[in-house]
Design a protein around this motif. Structure first.
Motif: not given
Length: 466
Positions: A303-305, A343-355, A388-394
């Motif tokens: 949602p953020l990305t 500059s949003v944080p890296l955002e990845i939904m893992p399979a089998g997770q709810f968020e 940082s790799d913890e964040y996505s490019s804006p």
């Protein structure tokens, strides 16, 4: 650089099958980068036709040969260890678990198209997901050459049909009140409409693989339509610290018009060459025009990305942006002069997770896979932040040009789980390889999904820390 994709092309020359004991239930295959060449030495004793050749060696010669063989084995083992940092013989860690071997497993079931990945990403009623999973398995069964397992396929459809009939009330009750009438029509079509479960079952009984394939695609489209009606918004709460970000609470459609930077033209299948091509980021699988590239931006899983990207499009941030190409991607420029992005944080939904997870990558070798995988041709993701790799490019995004020749045996990219994927190219993928460095985004439009885009309060801007 903001986009540190793996640039090496891995050439699989030799495969070594490693197992600790004969009773070990799993086998792991390691691709290696070397070819071992051995110089053959002719024996003094010429072979005699019609007889088995037996060589008698003295104890001294036998000792020499054993010593030479041990040296040769040591060299091979050392080469493998250098290439993969594998432990030497005698270590208990020599056996690699199936989860850690996921990159090299040919049986890994990862979506091969954007359409399939997007269907799996829809948060819907558990009964609908059970129906979908049963039908998706038929796609894999259809790949089996020669004799198709029609009996198994028939069982899958009957299972899906039973769930649909027995759980009708639960399925319809999960629809919002204002969409229930429409959902009832879609449900009826799923059961016995054109391309529904009953028709698919008959195609399987006729053992016509082509009809099964067409019917399956139609049925899965109906399943996706009903699931989308069940998912009008996010199925999880965002962390409080991210509530000031733009966010997309569903899916949206973005249309790009790309202009050639030189005098060349885009080649359309069955059409005239053009100097411009339309690239669309689309939801709900809508075909709008020829020479278009369709991409679904998915706020359900990112949602953020997706929200940040949709806002940038609405602000006109990509109008006039230049594109660049690498061997794996088509990238927008870095947009150093753009200040409208977050500059949003890296955002990845893992399979089998709810968020989603934030500011952390996935460990594919430990069995973690994202709901929206990168390992699909035409996946759309944000590059990493310069900070940082913890964040996505804006601002900087890319189309991923997945190539199975540069992936593990399971078809998984070696960059899987490292980037925020937020959409897929679904129509017009043939345009992507025609884009060259210097081509320009003439315009970008959010043509659907404005009602799902939640913007922060005026003046609420957050940037990554220095």
């Amino acid at each position: 650089m903001a986009f540190p994709l793996c640039s090496s092309i891995i050439s699989h020359k030799l495969f070594i099958n490693v197992s600790t004991t004969p009773s070990a239930p799993h086998r792991t295959f390691y691709p290696t980068h070397f070819i071992s060449c051995f110089n053959s030495v002719k024996c003094q004793d010429p072979p005699r036709s019609g007889r088995s050749r037996i060589i008698c060696l003295s104890k001294k010669d036998l000792t020499k040969r054993i010593s030479h063989l041990k040296s040769l084995i040591a060299i091979v083992v050392l080469s493998v260890q250098i290439t993969f940092s594998l432990p030497l013989f005698g270590s208990d860690s020599w056996f690699i678990s199936p989860a850690r071997a996921i990159l090299y497993s040919p049986d890994t079931k990862i979506p091969r198209t954007g359409e399939l990945a997007l269907r799996k990403a829809i948060p819907a009623n558990t009964n609908m997901k059970a129906i979908q999973d049963s039908l998706e398995d038929i796609s894999y069964l259809l790949r089996i050459p020669q004799r198709k397992p029609y009996g198994t396929m028939e069982g899958n459809v009957k299972k899906a049909l039973k769930i649909a009939v027995d759980e009708k009330d639960s399925i319809l009750a999960s629809l919002p009140a204002e969409l229930r009438e429409r959902g009832s029509l879609v449900y009826a079509s799923l059961i016995d409409g054109k391309g529904g479960l009953q028709g698919l079952l008959q195609s399987i009984k006729d053992q016509d693989a082509d009809k099964v394939s067409v019917g399956l695609a139609s049925t899965l489209d109906t399943v996706a339509e009903l699931e989308l009606l069940q998912a009008p918004g996010l199925s999880f709460l965002l962390p409080e610290q991210y509530l000031q970000y733009p966010r997309l609470t569903g899916r949206g459609t973005v249309e790009f018009t790309i202009e050639k930077g030189d005098d060349s033209s885009f080649s359309a299948v069955g059409g005239e060459p053009r100097k411009t091509a339309t690239i669309q980021m689309v939801v709900n699988y809508q075909l709008i025009s020829n020479l278009c590239v369709q991409i679904v931006i998915d706020g359900y899983s990112a949602p953020l990305t997706a929200g940040n990207f949709a806002k940038l499009v609405m602000d006109g941030a990509y109008n006039g942006a230049k594109l660049g190409c690498s061997n794996q991607a088509v990238l927008s420029d870095k947009g150093l002069d753009k200040n409208s992005g977050y500059s949003v944080p890296l955002e990845i939904m893992p399979a089998g997770q709810f968020e989603p997870l934030y500011r952390t990558t996935l460990s594919v070798q430990d069995g973690e896979l994202p709901v929206l995988p990168l390992s699909v041709y035409g996946a759309v993701a944000m590059a990493h932040s310069e900070v940082s790799d913890e964040y996505s490019s804006p601002y900087q995004f890319f189309f991923y040009l997945y190539d199975k020749r540069s992936a593990g045996l399971g078809g998984i990219s070696f960059d899987e789980g490292q980037f925020s994927v937020f959409g897929y190219t679904t129509i017009g993928r043939d345009i992507l390889p025609q884009i060259k460095t210097g081509d320009i985004i003439r315009s970008a439009k959010l043509i659907e999904g404005q009602d799902r885009l939640v913007l922060p309060k005026e003046g609420a801007v957050w940037t990554a820390p220095a």
